[in-house]
Design an enzyme around this catalytic site. Structure first.
Site, short mmCIF file in Angstrom:
data_model
loop_
_atom_site.label_atom_id
_atom_site.label_comp_id
_atom_site.label_asym_id
_atom_site.label_seq_id
_atom_site.Cartn_x
_atom_site.Cartn_y
_atom_site.Cartn_z
N GLU A 37 -9.36 3.78 1.66
CA GLU A 37 -8.94 3.89 0.84
C GLU A 37 -7.76 2.75 0.32
O GLU A 37 -7.62 2.53 -0.87
CB GLU A 37 -8.32 5.26 0.47
CG GLU A 37 -6.83 5.49 0.95
CD GLU A 37 -6.61 5.14 2.61
OE1 GLU A 37 -7.77 5.33 3.04
OE2 GLU A 37 -5.30 4.91 2.92
N ASP A 84 -12.05 7.29 3.78
CA ASP A 84 -10.94 6.77 4.37
C ASP A 84 -10.50 5.57 4.48
O ASP A 84 -9.39 5.13 4.92
CB ASP A 84 -11.06 7.25 5.79
CG ASP A 84 -9.85 7.43 6.50
OD1 ASP A 84 -8.86 7.60 6.14
OD2 ASP A 84 -9.74 7.78 7.93
N LYS A 135 0.84 -1.45 0.00
CA LYS A 135 -0.05 0.09 -0.19
C LYS A 135 0.99 1.17 -0.12
O LYS A 135 1.67 1.52 0.88
CB LYS A 135 -1.03 0.04 1.27
CG LYS A 135 -1.71 1.35 1.48
CD LYS A 135 -2.74 1.04 2.75
CE LYS A 135 -3.46 2.77 3.03
NZ LYS A 135 -4.08 2.56 4.26
N LYS A 186 -9.61 12.98 8.03
CA LYS A 186 -9.31 12.47 9.51
C LYS A 186 -9.21 13.60 10.34
O LYS A 186 -8.83 14.76 10.07
CB LYS A 186 -7.96 11.82 9.24
CG LYS A 186 -7.91 10.43 8.67
CD LYS A 186 -6.37 9.73 8.85
CE LYS A 186 -6.32 8.49 8.13
NZ LYS A 186 -6.97 7.53 8.73
N ARG A 193 -7.53 -0.32 0.66
CA ARG A 193 -8.19 -1.58 0.21
C ARG A 193 -8.48 -1.33 -1.39
O ARG A 193 -8.56 -2.16 -2.02
CB ARG A 193 -9.33 -2.00 1.21
CG ARG A 193 -10.44 -1.16 1.24
CD ARG A 193 -11.30 -1.22 2.42
NE ARG A 193 -10.98 -0.89 3.59
CZ ARG A 193 -11.55 -1.13 4.75
NH1 ARG A 193 -12.76 -1.80 4.84
NH2 ARG A 193 -10.85 -0.87 6.01
N1 BES Z 1 -4.18 4.56 6.81
C1 BES Z 1 -5.28 4.18 7.59
C2 BES Z 1 -5.13 3.02 8.92
C3 BES Z 1 -3.94 3.41 9.70
C4 BES Z 1 -4.57 4.01 11.12
C5 BES Z 1 -2.68 3.45 9.60
C6 BES Z 1 -3.49 4.16 11.85
C7 BES Z 1 -1.68 3.93 10.39
C8 BES Z 1 -2.16 4.13 11.68
C9 BES Z 1 -6.78 3.52 6.92
O1 BES Z 1 -6.56 4.14 5.39
C10 BES Z 1 -7.79 4.16 7.46
O2 BES Z 1 -8.11 5.22 7.49
N2 BES Z 1 -8.85 3.10 7.90
C11 BES Z 1 -9.83 3.36 8.64
C12 BES Z 1 -10.84 2.34 8.14
C13 BES Z 1 -12.16 2.91 8.45
C14 BES Z 1 -12.61 4.15 7.71
C15 BES Z 1 -13.26 1.81 8.05
C16 BES Z 1 -9.47 3.08 9.96
O3 BES Z 1 -8.78 2.29 10.49
O4 BES Z 1 -10.07 3.89 10.70
ZN ZN Z 2 -4.79 4.81 4.79
ZN ZN Z 3 -7.51 5.96 5.23
#
Ligand code: BES
Ligand code: ZN
Ligand code: ZN
Length: 489
Positions: free
Chosen positions: A340, A338, A256, A268, A342
Site C-alpha cells: 500500500e 499490503d 509514507k 499480515k 507505493r
Molecule cells: N509496511 C510494509 C513494509 C515493512 C516491513 C515495513 C517490515 C517495516 C518492517 C509494507 O507496506 C509491506 O507490507 N510490504 C510488503 C510488500 C509485498 C506485499 C509486495 C512486504 O514487504 O512484504
Molecule cells: Zn506499509
Molecule cells: Zn503493507
C-alpha cells in the site's frame, strides 16, 4: 538542553564530570586531568579501551563528587560515531544515577584527527539523543537529565555556540520523529497525526495545509483513497512549506504515512503485524526535518508532502484484483493490498512534482520487508538513477551514521510489474527483489525529475536499543536529510 561551558573541570563543584579516555594518548590539556587519568589507568579494570567504564568518587584535588571515565580505544581509531556512543553512555550512566545534569569534558582538539567542530557536535549529539525516554504511557525508571554541559578547555568560540544550538535542534527533531512513531496507532489516526504536525509546524513558522478526503477526491488522489477506504479513520494529506526569502532551489520531501499497516485484505500474519504502527516513519522524518529546517532558518525551499492513511481490512477495503486510476492517470491493478505504501506515495509524488516543480525529490518510506532481508535492520536502501544524488545521500549517511546502501534500478525488472488488465500492477510477479520492484514502481511516477527513494523499513524501528537510542523508533532520516540539505543542495 545542550550547553556549552568553559568551567574549570578541576575546581568546579559538580555532581558528575565525565572524561573521555583513549588507550594510547592524552585527549586533554589539563595537567590535573591527565594526572588523574594516568592514576585510573593503573587499575586493571580500566585501560581506556573502547567501552571501558569506571566511576571514581571524590578524587583528590577535584571538586566533583564523581568522575565517570569512558574509554574510546586508540586515539587514531576514534571516529564520529564512537564519540556519539561515548556521549550516549555518559548520559545513560548519569541517568541511571538519577542525576539532573552532567558535565562532559570535550577532548582538546590537537590530539585527535577529527576537527574540533565535528568532535563537539558528535559528542553533543550522542549525549542529547541518549537523553530521551518515550514516557507518554509509562513513567521511566530514570528520567532524562535537565542539562548536558559540554566543557571546553578553551574559550568558547561564537561559532561553537551556534553549532551547539544546531545540534540540539536537529536532535530535538529526531526525538520528535521518534515520539510520533512510538505513539500507538489508536492515538495517531491520520487526523490526529496531521493535527500534531500542525501544532509544531505553525510554531516553527512553516506554512501548512491539511487536505481532507473531500479535497483528495476532488483532486483525484484515487490510489491513496483506495488504500484509505478500508479504515474508519479518514485520510489526510499534509503539505508543509518552508520558503525563506532569497532561497533558490526547491527540494520536495515525501514521506509514507501509514499510521497502521494491517495489510488490508491481504492481512499480515502474527509476527509481522505487531510493530506496524511504525509504518509512518517516513512521514515522521519528513515532518520533523521541515520543522527543524524552519527552526534553524535553513536557506533552501523545502516542500513536505505527507500522505497519511490507515491500511485496514474491512467490508469497504480494496480487494486484490481491483483496478484504480492514479492521480497521474495510469491505471493500477492491485495485486496485493499490503503493497500500500507505493500506492499512497505515487499520488503524493506525482502531485508534488507537478505542483511545485522541485529541483530534487526524495521520498522516505518503510516500504518493503525485502529491503530488510537485503540489508538488515541497520542500513537503508537508496534507489536513484542520479549518481550524484545517490552518492550525496550515502555520504550524508556515513557522516550521521544513518547508513545507506545504493540499490539498483534495473530497467528489465520493470516487466515484473506488468498487468494484463491495467497499465501496471502494484507488485512484482516473483517473490524476489521486492525492494527493487517497489522502487521501480515508484520510478514510473516521477517523470524526469532528480529523484531518490530511501527504503527505511529496517532502520526506522529497532527491537533493541543502542548507546544513543531506546528500543523502538530511531528517528532515522532527520539527521540524514538535514546533513544532505546542508552539504549537497
Ligand atoms: N509496511 C510494509 C513494509 C515493512 C516491513 C515495513 C517490515 C517495516 C518492517 C509494507 O507496506 C509491506 O507490507 N510490504 C510488503 C510488500 C509485498 C506485499 C509486495 C512486504 O514487504 O512484504
Ligand atoms: Zn506499509
Ligand atoms: Zn503493507
Amino acid at each position: 538542553m545542550l550547553q556549552l561551558s568553559t568551567i574549570d573541570p578541576v575546581k568546579s563543584k559538580l555532581k558528575a564530570l565525565a572524561i573521555p579516555v583513549a588507550e594510547d594518548k592524552n585527549l586533554h590539556r589539563d595537567r590535573k586531568v591527565n594526572a588523574l587519568v594516568k592514576k585510573i589507568k593503573e587499575f586493571k579494570e580500566f585501560k581506556g579501551a573502547k567501552d571501558d567504564t569506571i566511576t571514581y568518587y571524590e578524587p583528590h584535588g577535584f571538586n566533583s563528587q564523581r568522575v565517570i571515565f569512558i574509554g574510546v580505544g586508540k586515539a587514531d581509531e576514534i571516529d564520529l560515531d564512537r564519540l556519539r556512543v561515548m556521549g550516549g553512555r555518559m548520559v545513560k550512566k548519569a541517568m541511571d544515577l538519577d542525576l539532573v545534569e552532567i558535565a562532559i569534558l570535550v577532548p582538546s582538539i590537537k590530539n585527535l584527527r577529527l576537527n574540533p567542530e565535528d568532535t563537539l557536535a558528535a559528542i553533543g549529539e550522542g549525549a542529547r539523543l541518549a537523553n530521551h525516554r518515550f514516557d507518554k504511557y509509562k513513567k521511566p525508571k530514570h528520567p532524562p537529565l535537565k542539562r548536558i554541559k559540554l566543557v571546553l578547555g578553551t574559550t568558547a568560540k561564537p561559532r561553537y555556540r551556534s553549532l551547539i544550538t544546531r545540534v540540539d535542534t536537529i536532535c530535538e527533531g529526531t526525538i520528535q520523529a521518534r515520539n510520533w512513531v512510538n505513539t500507538p496507532a489508536n492515538d495517531k489516526t491520520p487526523a490526529v497525526f496531521a493535527g500534531s504536525i500542525k501544532k509544531l509546524a505553525q510554531k516553527a513558522g512553516l506554512r501548512i495545509d491539511i487536505r481532507d478526503e473531500r479535497w483528495l477526491k476532488k483532486e483525484g488522489f484515487n490510489t491513496m483513497l483506495a488504500v484509505a477506504q478500508g479504515s474508519q479513520n479518514r485520510p489526510r494529506l499534509v503539505v508543509l512549506r518552508h520558503q525563506p526569502k532569497g532561497a533558490k532551489q526547491t527540494v520536495a520531501l515525501i514521506g509514507k504515512g501509514v499510521t497502521f499497516d494491517a495489510g488490508g485484505i491481504n492481512l499480515k500474519p502474527t509476527g509481522s503485524i505487531e510493530t506496524m504502527k511504525c509504518d509512518m516513519s517516513g512521514a515522521a522524518a519528513v515532518a520533523a526535518t521541515l520543522i527543524t529546517a524552519a527552526r534553524l532558518k535553513l536557506n533552501t525551499n523545502l516542500i513536505g508532502v505527507i500522505p497519511i492513511v490507515e491500511n485496514m481490512p474491512s467490508g469497504t477495503a480494496i480487494r486484490p484484483g481491483d483496478i484504480v486510476k492514479t492521480w497521474a492517470g495510469k491505471t493500477v491493478e492491485i495485486g496485493n493490498t499490503d503493497a500500500e505504501g507505493r500506492l499512497i506515495l505515487i499520488d503524493a509524488m506525482a502531485w508534488a512534482i507537478d505542483t511545485f516543480a522541485p529541483k530534487v525529490t526524495i521520498d522516505m518510506a518503510t516500504l518493503t520487508g525485502a529491503c530488510v532481508v537485503a540489508l538488515g535492520e541497520k542500513i537503508a536502501g537508496v534507489f536513484s538513477s542520479d549518481d550524484q544524488l545517490a552518492d550525496a545521500i550515502i555520504h550524508a549517511g556515513n557522516y550521521t551514521h544513518e547508513r545507506c546502501w545504493r540499490m539498483p534500478l534495473p530497467d528489465d525488472y520493470k516487466e515484473q510489474l506488468k498487468s494484463e488488465v491495467a497499465d501496471t500492477g502494484n507488485i512484482g510477479t516473483t517473490r524476489w527483489g521486492g525492494a527493487i520492484t517497489a522502487a521501480l514502481f515508484l520510478s514510473e511516477f516521477v517523470k524526469d525529475t532528480r529523484w531518490a527513494h530511501i527504503d527505511i523499513a529496517g532502520p526506522a524501528f529497532l527491537k533493541k536499543g543502542n548507546a544513543y537510542g531506546e528500543a523502538g523508533a530511531t528517528g532515522f532520516g532527520v539527521r540524514l536529510i538535514y546533513r544532505l540539505l546542508e552539504t549537497f543542495i
